[in-house]
Design a protein around this motif. Structure first.
Motif, PDB file in Angstrom:
ATOM      1  N   VAL A 111      -2.034  -0.861  16.253  1.00 23.40           N
ATOM      2  CA  VAL A 111      -0.655  -1.253  16.015  1.00 23.40           C
ATOM      3  C   VAL A 111       0.075  -0.067  15.394  1.00 23.40           C
ATOM      4  O   VAL A 111      -0.516   0.726  14.662  1.00 23.40           O
ATOM      5  N   ARG A 112       1.357   0.070  15.749  1.00 21.40           N
ATOM      6  CA  ARG A 112       2.224   1.094  15.164  1.00 21.40           C
ATOM      7  C   ARG A 112       3.403   0.379  14.524  1.00 21.40           C
ATOM      8  O   ARG A 112       3.999  -0.510  15.128  1.00 21.40           O
ATOM      9  N   LEU A 113       3.733   0.783  13.293  1.00 17.61           N
ATOM     10  CA  LEU A 113       4.791   0.105  12.546  1.00 17.61           C
ATOM     11  C   LEU A 113       5.682   1.124  11.861  1.00 17.61           C
ATOM     12  O   LEU A 113       5.184   2.056  11.217  1.00 17.61           O
ATOM     13  N   ASP A 114       7.002   0.948  11.992  1.00 11.23           N
ATOM     14  CA  ASP A 114       7.960   1.794  11.268  1.00 11.23           C
ATOM     15  C   ASP A 114       7.883   1.519   9.780  1.00 11.23           C
ATOM     16  O   ASP A 114       7.783   0.361   9.355  1.00 11.23           O
ATOM     17  N   LEU A 115       7.965   2.589   8.995  1.00 13.18           N
ATOM     18  CA  LEU A 115       7.972   2.469   7.531  1.00 13.18           C
ATOM     19  C   LEU A 115       9.319   2.860   6.944  1.00 13.18           C
ATOM     20  O   LEU A 115       9.550   2.674   5.755  1.00 13.18           O
ATOM     21  N   GLY A 116      10.195   3.439   7.745  1.00 11.00           N
ATOM     22  CA  GLY A 116      11.503   3.864   7.262  1.00 11.00           C
ATOM     23  C   GLY A 116      11.447   5.228   6.598  1.00 11.00           C
ATOM     24  O   GLY A 116      10.473   5.963   6.707  1.00 11.00           O
ATOM     25  N   GLN A 117      12.513   5.556   5.881  1.00  9.77           N
ATOM     26  CA  GLN A 117      12.587   6.819   5.160  1.00  9.77           C
ATOM     27  C   GLN A 117      12.015   6.631   3.762  1.00  9.77           C
ATOM     28  O   GLN A 117      12.143   5.554   3.169  1.00  9.77           O
ATOM     29  N   ALA A 162       0.476  -8.726   1.430  1.00  9.31           N
ATOM     30  CA  ALA A 162       0.087  -7.466   0.787  1.00  9.31           C
ATOM     31  C   ALA A 162       1.233  -6.473   0.913  1.00  9.31           C
ATOM     32  O   ALA A 162       1.961  -6.478   1.903  1.00  9.31           O
ATOM     33  N   ILE A 163       1.378  -5.630  -0.077  1.00 13.83           N
ATOM     34  CA  ILE A 163       2.372  -4.565  -0.019  1.00 13.83           C
ATOM     35  C   ILE A 163       1.640  -3.281   0.326  1.00 13.83           C
ATOM     36  O   ILE A 163       0.665  -2.918  -0.327  1.00 13.83           O
ATOM     37  N   LEU A 164       2.089  -2.635   1.380  1.00 14.78           N
ATOM     38  CA  LEU A 164       1.555  -1.333   1.759  1.00 14.78           C
ATOM     39  C   LEU A 164       2.391  -0.287   1.051  1.00 14.78           C
ATOM     40  O   LEU A 164       3.608  -0.225   1.218  1.00 14.78           O
ATOM     41  N   LEU A 165       1.736   0.525   0.218  1.00 19.60           N
ATOM     42  CA  LEU A 165       2.411   1.584  -0.515  1.00 19.60           C
ATOM     43  C   LEU A 165       1.770   2.903  -0.134  1.00 19.60           C
ATOM     44  O   LEU A 165       0.564   3.077  -0.296  1.00 19.60           O
ATOM     45  N   ILE A 166       2.573   3.814   0.372  1.00 21.95           N
ATOM     46  CA  ILE A 166       2.097   5.156   0.690  1.00 21.95           C
ATOM     47  C   ILE A 166       2.852   6.119  -0.205  1.00 21.95           C
ATOM     48  O   ILE A 166       4.085   6.158  -0.202  1.00 21.95           O
ATOM     49  N   ILE A 218      -1.553  -3.556  -2.093  1.00 22.38           N
ATOM     50  CA  ILE A 218      -1.381  -4.269  -3.352  1.00 22.38           C
ATOM     51  C   ILE A 218      -1.139  -5.734  -3.025  1.00 22.38           C
ATOM     52  O   ILE A 218      -0.228  -6.068  -2.254  1.00 22.38           O
ATOM     53  N   ASP A 219      -1.975  -6.613  -3.585  1.00 27.02           N
ATOM     54  CA  ASP A 219      -1.819  -8.046  -3.342  1.00 27.02           C
ATOM     55  C   ASP A 219      -0.512  -8.549  -3.923  1.00 27.02           C
ATOM     56  O   ASP A 219      -0.103  -8.149  -5.005  1.00 27.02           O
ATOM     57  N   ASP A 220       0.143  -9.443  -3.165  1.00 27.78           N
ATOM     58  CA  ASP A 220       1.395 -10.054  -3.598  1.00 27.78           C
ATOM     59  C   ASP A 220       1.375 -11.502  -3.125  1.00 27.78           C
ATOM     60  O   ASP A 220       0.619 -11.864  -2.211  1.00 27.78           O
ATOM     61  N   VAL A 221       2.208 -12.319  -3.709  1.00 31.54           N
ATOM     62  CA  VAL A 221       2.272 -13.732  -3.347  1.00 31.54           C
ATOM     63  C   VAL A 221       2.663 -13.903  -1.878  1.00 31.54           C
ATOM     64  O   VAL A 221       2.126 -14.755  -1.175  1.00 31.54           O
ATOM     65  N   ASP A 222       3.587 -13.075  -1.384  1.00 30.99           N
ATOM     66  CA  ASP A 222       4.095 -13.203  -0.023  1.00 30.99           C
ATOM     67  C   ASP A 222       3.258 -12.445   1.010  1.00 30.99           C
ATOM     68  O   ASP A 222       3.555 -12.486   2.192  1.00 30.99           O
ATOM     69  N   LEU A 231       6.225  -4.748   3.165  1.00 33.03           N
ATOM     70  CA  LEU A 231       5.486  -5.990   2.947  1.00 33.03           C
ATOM     71  C   LEU A 231       4.729  -6.334   4.226  1.00 33.03           C
ATOM     72  O   LEU A 231       5.322  -6.410   5.307  1.00 33.03           O
ATOM     73  N   LEU A 232       3.434  -6.533   4.111  1.00 33.14           N
ATOM     74  CA  LEU A 232       2.602  -6.915   5.255  1.00 33.14           C
ATOM     75  C   LEU A 232       2.406  -8.425   5.226  1.00 33.14           C
ATOM     76  O   LEU A 232       1.390  -8.945   4.787  1.00 33.14           O
ATOM     77  N   SER A 233       3.411  -9.117   5.710  1.00 30.13           N
ATOM     78  CA  SER A 233       3.428 -10.574   5.695  1.00 30.13           C
ATOM     79  C   SER A 233       2.647 -11.130   6.884  1.00 30.13           C
ATOM     80  O   SER A 233       2.679 -10.579   7.980  1.00 30.13           O
ATOM     81  N   ASP A 234       1.990 -12.259   6.667  1.00 22.83           N
ATOM     82  CA  ASP A 234       1.296 -12.939   7.762  1.00 22.83           C
ATOM     83  C   ASP A 234       2.267 -13.638   8.703  1.00 22.83           C
ATOM     84  O   ASP A 234       1.860 -14.161   9.738  1.00 22.83           O
ATOM     85  N   ASP A 235       3.550 -13.660   8.359  1.00 27.87           N
ATOM     86  CA  ASP A 235       4.568 -14.300   9.198  1.00 27.87           C
ATOM     87  C   ASP A 235       4.917 -13.484  10.436  1.00 27.87           C
ATOM     88  O   ASP A 235       5.527 -13.996  11.370  1.00 27.87           O
ATOM     89  N   PHE A 236       4.559 -12.203  10.441  1.00 25.34           N
ATOM     90  CA  PHE A 236       4.894 -11.326  11.558  1.00 25.34           C
ATOM     91  C   PHE A 236       3.610 -10.782  12.180  1.00 25.34           C
ATOM     92  O   PHE A 236       2.767 -10.231  11.462  1.00 25.34           O
ATOM     93  N   PRO A 237       3.437 -10.896  13.487  1.00 26.18           N
ATOM     94  CA  PRO A 237       2.190 -10.464  14.128  1.00 26.18           C
ATOM     95  C   PRO A 237       1.865  -8.986  13.892  1.00 26.18           C
ATOM     96  O   PRO A 237       0.704  -8.630  13.707  1.00 26.18           O
ATOM     97  N   GLU A 238       2.888  -8.133  13.874  1.00 20.83           N
ATOM     98  CA  GLU A 238       2.643  -6.699  13.709  1.00 20.83           C
ATOM     99  C   GLU A 238       2.111  -6.373  12.317  1.00 20.83           C
ATOM    100  O   GLU A 238       1.168  -5.615  12.160  1.00 20.83           O
ATOM    101  N   THR A 239       2.749  -6.949  11.297  1.00 23.74           N
ATOM    102  CA  THR A 239       2.302  -6.661   9.936  1.00 23.74           C
ATOM    103  C   THR A 239       0.958  -7.335   9.637  1.00 23.74           C
ATOM    104  O   THR A 239       0.128  -6.789   8.913  1.00 23.74           O
ATOM    105  N   LYS A 240       0.726  -8.489  10.222  1.00 24.41           N
ATOM    106  CA  LYS A 240      -0.563  -9.163  10.068  1.00 24.41           C
ATOM    107  C   LYS A 240      -1.675  -8.331  10.710  1.00 24.41           C
ATOM    108  O   LYS A 240      -2.750  -8.152  10.127  1.00 24.41           O
ATOM    109  N   ALA A 241      -1.415  -7.791  11.908  1.00 27.85           N
ATOM    110  CA  ALA A 241      -2.404  -6.951  12.597  1.00 27.85           C
ATOM    111  C   ALA A 241      -2.663  -5.662  11.821  1.00 27.85           C
ATOM    112  O   ALA A 241      -3.816  -5.228  11.694  1.00 27.85           O
ATOM    113  N   LEU A 242      -1.595  -5.061  11.287  1.00 29.89           N
ATOM    114  CA  LEU A 242      -1.765  -3.830  10.508  1.00 29.89           C
ATOM    115  C   LEU A 242      -2.608  -4.095   9.263  1.00 29.89           C
ATOM    116  O   LEU A 242      -3.527  -3.330   8.949  1.00 29.89           O
ATOM    117  N   LYS A 243      -2.329  -5.180   8.578  1.00 33.11           N
ATOM    118  CA  LYS A 243      -3.097  -5.523   7.379  1.00 33.11           C
ATOM    119  C   LYS A 243      -4.573  -5.707   7.717  1.00 33.11           C
ATOM    120  O   LYS A 243      -5.454  -5.204   7.014  1.00 33.11           O
TER     121      LYS A 243
END
Length: 178
Positions: A132-138, A106-110, A100-104, A147-159
């Motif tokens: 890439v492997r990323l924790d999503l929590g509980q 993309a939001i990954l929603l599962i 889902i597109d967001d200002v900050d 939030l898949l922010s471009d500020d973090f390499p892991e979330t940017k790669a996942l996006k």
């Protein structure tokens, strides 16, 4: 030797049973045990030597992906009706993934069809082996979101991987809280 050969399967089972996740890789290339243990690792920290091995060796990459398919809660080899278009939603087994597109960012929603207690993570792998492997929590109710922010390499790669139709996705459930 075929992968369903009993000798190969016995060897693979013995190697996988050996705890090699913390063992240093001293030889020129990783062993089958190292590759299988890396697929089952509980952490998300990438081992650069293993990642390079997955990129350069299609045989190890195939065994790694097979191990993930066997241990993941759900997986998706490609987006349904995949084309050259950007993918914004797809099924991972019986679960639904949406971007889902967001200002900050993309939001990954599962949305989980049957949430279980424990910490989830997602692994995305391109056919070439990058991943890439990323924790999503509980889950909160039936939802996992990050939030898949471009500020973090892991979330940017996942996006970047998630929008590609040929990316292989794995939803992994880690052990619940003790």
């Amino acid at each position: 030797m075929e992968r369903d050969d009993p000798v190969f399967m016995a060897f693979a089972a013995r190697q996988a049973a050996t705890d090699l996740t913390d063992a240093p890789i001293d030889q020129a290339s990783p062993s089958l045990g190292h590759v299988l243990a890396y697929a089952k690792r509980s952490g998300n920290v990438a081992d650069l030597r293993m990642e390079r091995c997955l990129l350069e060796t299609p045989h190890w990459r195939r065994l790694y992906l097979d191990q993930l398919r066997g241990t993941a809660v759900a997986f998706s080899d490609h987006a349904r009706a995949a084309s050259e278009q950007v993918v914004l939603s797809r099924d991972i087994g019986s679960h639904r993934l949406e971007l889902i597109d967001d200002v900050d960012g993309a939001i990954l929603l599962i949305t989980l069809s049957d949430p279980q207690s424990g910490v989830y993570c997602i692994e995305a792998r391109a056919p070439t082996g990058t991943g890439v492997r990323l924790d999503l929590g509980q889950p909160v109710g039936t939802a996992l979101q990050v939030l898949l922010s471009d500020d973090f390499p892991e979330t940017k790669a996942l996006k970047a991987l998630l929008v590609q139709p040929d990316t292989i996705l794995f939803l992994i459930l880690k052990a619940g809280p003790k």
